[in-house]
Design a protein around this motif. Sequence first.
Motif, short mmCIF file in Angstrom:
data_model
loop_
_atom_site.label_atom_id
_atom_site.label_comp_id
_atom_site.label_asym_id
_atom_site.label_seq_id
_atom_site.Cartn_x
_atom_site.Cartn_y
_atom_site.Cartn_z
N VAL B 123 -1.26 3.29 -10.48
CA VAL B 123 -2.49 3.56 -9.72
C VAL B 123 -2.47 4.98 -9.18
CG1 VAL B 123 -3.97 2.65 -7.91
CG2 VAL B 123 -2.22 1.19 -8.93
N LEU B 124 -1.30 5.42 -8.73
CA LEU B 124 -1.20 6.73 -8.07
C LEU B 124 -1.51 7.85 -9.05
CD1 LEU B 124 1.98 6.20 -5.90
CD2 LEU B 124 -0.40 6.00 -5.21
N GLN B 141 0.78 2.19 0.82
CA GLN B 141 2.14 1.65 0.85
C GLN B 141 2.87 2.02 -0.43
OE1 GLN B 141 3.56 0.01 3.57
NE2 GLN B 141 5.35 0.56 2.36
N MET B 142 2.15 1.95 -1.57
CA MET B 142 2.77 2.34 -2.83
C MET B 142 3.18 3.80 -2.80
SD MET B 142 0.54 0.59 -5.77
CE MET B 142 0.06 -1.11 -5.68
N LEU B 143 2.30 4.64 -2.23
CA LEU B 143 2.62 6.06 -2.16
C LEU B 143 3.82 6.29 -1.25
CD1 LEU B 143 2.12 9.00 -2.82
CD2 LEU B 143 0.33 9.06 -1.09
N ALA B 144 3.87 5.57 -0.13
CA ALA B 144 5.01 5.72 0.78
C ALA B 144 6.31 5.37 0.06
CB ALA B 144 4.82 4.86 2.01
N MET B 145 6.26 4.32 -0.78
CA MET B 145 7.46 3.95 -1.52
C MET B 145 7.74 4.96 -2.62
SD MET B 145 7.26 -0.20 -1.61
CE MET B 145 8.82 -0.33 -2.44
N GLU B 175 7.82 -7.31 -6.09
CA GLU B 175 8.28 -7.06 -7.46
C GLU B 175 8.99 -5.72 -7.55
OE1 GLU B 175 4.78 -7.18 -9.89
OE2 GLU B 175 4.37 -9.26 -9.30
N THR B 176 8.45 -4.74 -6.84
CA THR B 176 9.05 -3.41 -6.89
C THR B 176 10.45 -3.43 -6.30
OG1 THR B 176 6.83 -2.57 -6.55
CG2 THR B 176 8.64 -1.00 -6.34
N VAL B 177 10.59 -4.12 -5.16
CA VAL B 177 11.91 -4.20 -4.53
C VAL B 177 12.90 -4.86 -5.48
CG1 VAL B 177 13.22 -5.20 -2.63
CG2 VAL B 177 10.98 -4.19 -2.20
N ALA B 178 12.45 -5.93 -6.13
CA ALA B 178 13.33 -6.62 -7.08
C ALA B 178 13.68 -5.71 -8.25
CB ALA B 178 12.66 -7.89 -7.58
#
Lengths: 293, 235
Positions: B123-124, B141-145, B175-178
């Motif tokens: 998305v980014l 939140q995705m951008l922060a990660m 899912e990303t963390v996993a």
Amino acid sequence: MAFGPYLLLATLEGLVMAAVLALTALGLSLVFGVMRVVNVAHGEFFMLGAVLAWWVSSLVSGNPAIGFLLALIVSPLIVGAVALVSERLVLRRLDYKPEATIVATIGLLYIIQQLVLTFYGPEARPVVAPFDFRIRLPWFGYSSYKLAVIAASILLVLATWFVLTRTKIGLVMRATQYDGEIAQAFGVPVDRVYAGVFALGAMLAAVAAVLIVPIQQAHYLMGLDPLLLSFIVVIIGGLGSLRGTVVAAVLIGLSDGIISVFFSPTLAKIIATSFVALVLVFRPQGLFGAETR
Amino acid sequence: MTAALTLENVDCFYGNVQVLRGFSLELMQGEVLCLLGRNGAGKTTALKAIMGLVPPRSGRIMLGETDLTRLTAHQVPQAGVAYVPQGRRLFAELTVAENIEIGLMTRKKGKATRESVLDLFPVLRERLKQRSGTLSGGEQQMLAMARALCLEPQVLLLDEPTEGLMPSMIARIRETVAALRERGVSTILVEQRVDAVLPVADRVAFIENGQNRDTLDVERLRADPDLVHRYVGVG
């Protein structure tokens, strides 16, 4: 002289003032924006720049352009170094606390002013312009040097804008301005960024002063007016907004030039300060400032 | 298994108020360790202590052989610890691309890192020129990660990443963390709600009054959800 040419002359004078003001205010705005430090000694860095310009150019004999160009390089560097040392010795030790830094920079103001009075004296001294042929307009002749000041200022503002928006250093500065703590969490040595910004702000004032000394002589009390006007510009434009600072500098410079020519300089100051009051009441963040976070 | 990050007897203060009291924690290589506790228990302070943003008065924080308490705040991320703060705290006036650039500059990572991070959050890629403050909550939140992952960190600190997000987005974050665990990244995940962590955590540490009460395998919690009530009071 008819009204039209008279207005043109006043506008040109106003633009010269706006040019110098834009640079000085940009320095003040940068320091406040990034460090949240209200630098009351900013005008003294301006004055120091002018006095050093006289000193440097007086060391060189021969063509005045050589002395002036040397001053244009050496004076901002010395002023930047002085700012760097005061930042390390004073502001950093105060942890950049807003109230403490205001008081500390007032102290700095007097220290610089009195040192200059002691070693340079109370005289006003001119620096010879590097060139000064008159450009003949149909109605009056105008100093080419003054036009060069306007051009140089435009170039420097564009350069500052380029550094801020297009380079890594600028990116780091903007990130620090927005959130210093998180900037640290991404490897930004905020401490060193602060030192650099403070020096850069002072150097912008010094460059402005070197540009103006061939027009206005160097004097140990000459820092007050630029300080006051810079604050006016920065408040009207919005603290930390580059665009706002430039627009407000042109606005204030032009109105000051035109009103001074047609009426009186005092009226120009009255109008400028009233405008600040109105901006503070109706748009406290300034014309171009973002809302506070 | 070896420890990726160890906190030993860390004491932290805000002024005169002690927030962490002899706090100890061990993060294993490649695990997701969840820090669970009530408001004001010291979860966020623990993460800030690791980052050097709230320097501990005593105690040690070891990243491998490096004592992070001896580093300044800007050197900790350079050692390989990435931080996703609570409330995301993006550089909201900067564009998406610029936020990512700041992350990349931290450890002088280049295009390859940028591409792999953007592949993780496609998305980014479509929004690179957009001001990050105008993104939706989930995108922020995705951008922060993404910004944190640009460090290619050994240790990732996530402070309430699912706060205020809609369920589909929470699933994406999980899912990303996993996925990061598969790549060998060790993660400390701070949460207030136990249901947010059960699916993704390997172990759960309960924190109360600035102390680590207990650290349990997540299986034990799944088997006996009442344990949570005993430690945290609320589920």
